[in-house]
Design a protein around this motif. Structure first.
Motif, short mmCIF file in Angstrom:
data_model
loop_
_atom_site.label_atom_id
_atom_site.label_comp_id
_atom_site.label_asym_id
_atom_site.label_seq_id
_atom_site.Cartn_x
_atom_site.Cartn_y
_atom_site.Cartn_z
N TYR A 47 -0.89 1.47 3.24
CA TYR A 47 -1.39 0.83 2.04
C TYR A 47 -0.54 1.24 0.84
O TYR A 47 -0.24 2.42 0.65
N TYR A 48 -0.17 0.25 0.03
CA TYR A 48 0.68 0.46 -1.14
C TYR A 48 -0.06 0.01 -2.40
O TYR A 48 -0.59 -1.11 -2.43
N CYS A 49 -0.06 0.83 -3.42
CA CYS A 49 -0.55 0.35 -4.71
C CYS A 49 0.63 -0.26 -5.45
O CYS A 49 1.78 0.15 -5.27
N VAL A 50 0.32 -1.25 -6.27
CA VAL A 50 1.35 -2.01 -6.97
C VAL A 50 0.89 -2.32 -8.38
O VAL A 50 -0.31 -2.35 -8.66
N THR A 88 0.48 4.97 1.70
CA THR A 88 -0.36 5.98 2.34
C THR A 88 -0.93 5.37 3.62
O THR A 88 -1.37 4.22 3.63
N GLN A 89 -0.90 6.15 4.68
CA GLN A 89 -1.33 5.64 5.99
C GLN A 89 -2.84 5.69 6.12
O GLN A 89 -3.47 6.70 5.83
N VAL A 90 -3.40 4.57 6.56
CA VAL A 90 -4.81 4.50 6.92
C VAL A 90 -4.87 4.11 8.39
O VAL A 90 -4.32 3.08 8.79
N THR A 91 -5.50 4.95 9.18
CA THR A 91 -5.64 4.70 10.61
C THR A 91 -7.11 4.66 10.98
O THR A 91 -7.84 5.62 10.71
#
Length: 118
Positions: free
Chosen positions: A93-96, A112-115
């Motif tokens: 996930y990327y914030c923009v 940031t990785q979300v699993t």
């Protein structure tokens, strides 16, 4: 150079919740749109949610009713509350952030990785 930094990713079981946060490393003026993108494994990057300076919010169909974006364009801070997570939410996930309400983004976080596990 000012960057966006995400936090809050991790491993969670299906049905669980996570909250992502994002903040800049310095001052950025004039931001009119904040958002979250994600890149599932082996797939292209896709939009998740956006928030504009006018308070307009939009979500991808796949996350409607489960995710909630919040933030302040004046501070370039944005969060993403993710509930009832599904296996298919697994992604980086990327914030923009953008200076305009439409079009390309001007700032990207490192991701940031979300699993989500079964």
């Amino acid at each position: 150079q000012v960057r966006l930094v995400e936090s809050g990713g991790g491993l969670v079981r299906a049905g669980g919740s996570l909250k992502l946060s994002c903040a800049p490393t310095g001052m950025i003026n004039g931001i009119e749109r904040l958002g979250w993108l994600r890149r599932p494994p082996g797939k292209q990057i896709e939009p998740v949610a956006t928030l504009t300076v006018d308070g307009d919010i939009a979500y991808a169909e796949s996350v409607k009713g489960r995710f909630a974006i919040s933030g302040a364009t004046s501070r370039v801070t944005v969060g993403l509350q993710m509930d009832d997570l599904k296996l298919e939410d697994t992604a980086v996930y990327y914030c923009v952030a953008a200076f305009r309400k439409t079009g390309q983004y001007d700032y990207y976080g490192q991701g940031t990785q979300v699993t989500v596990s079964s």
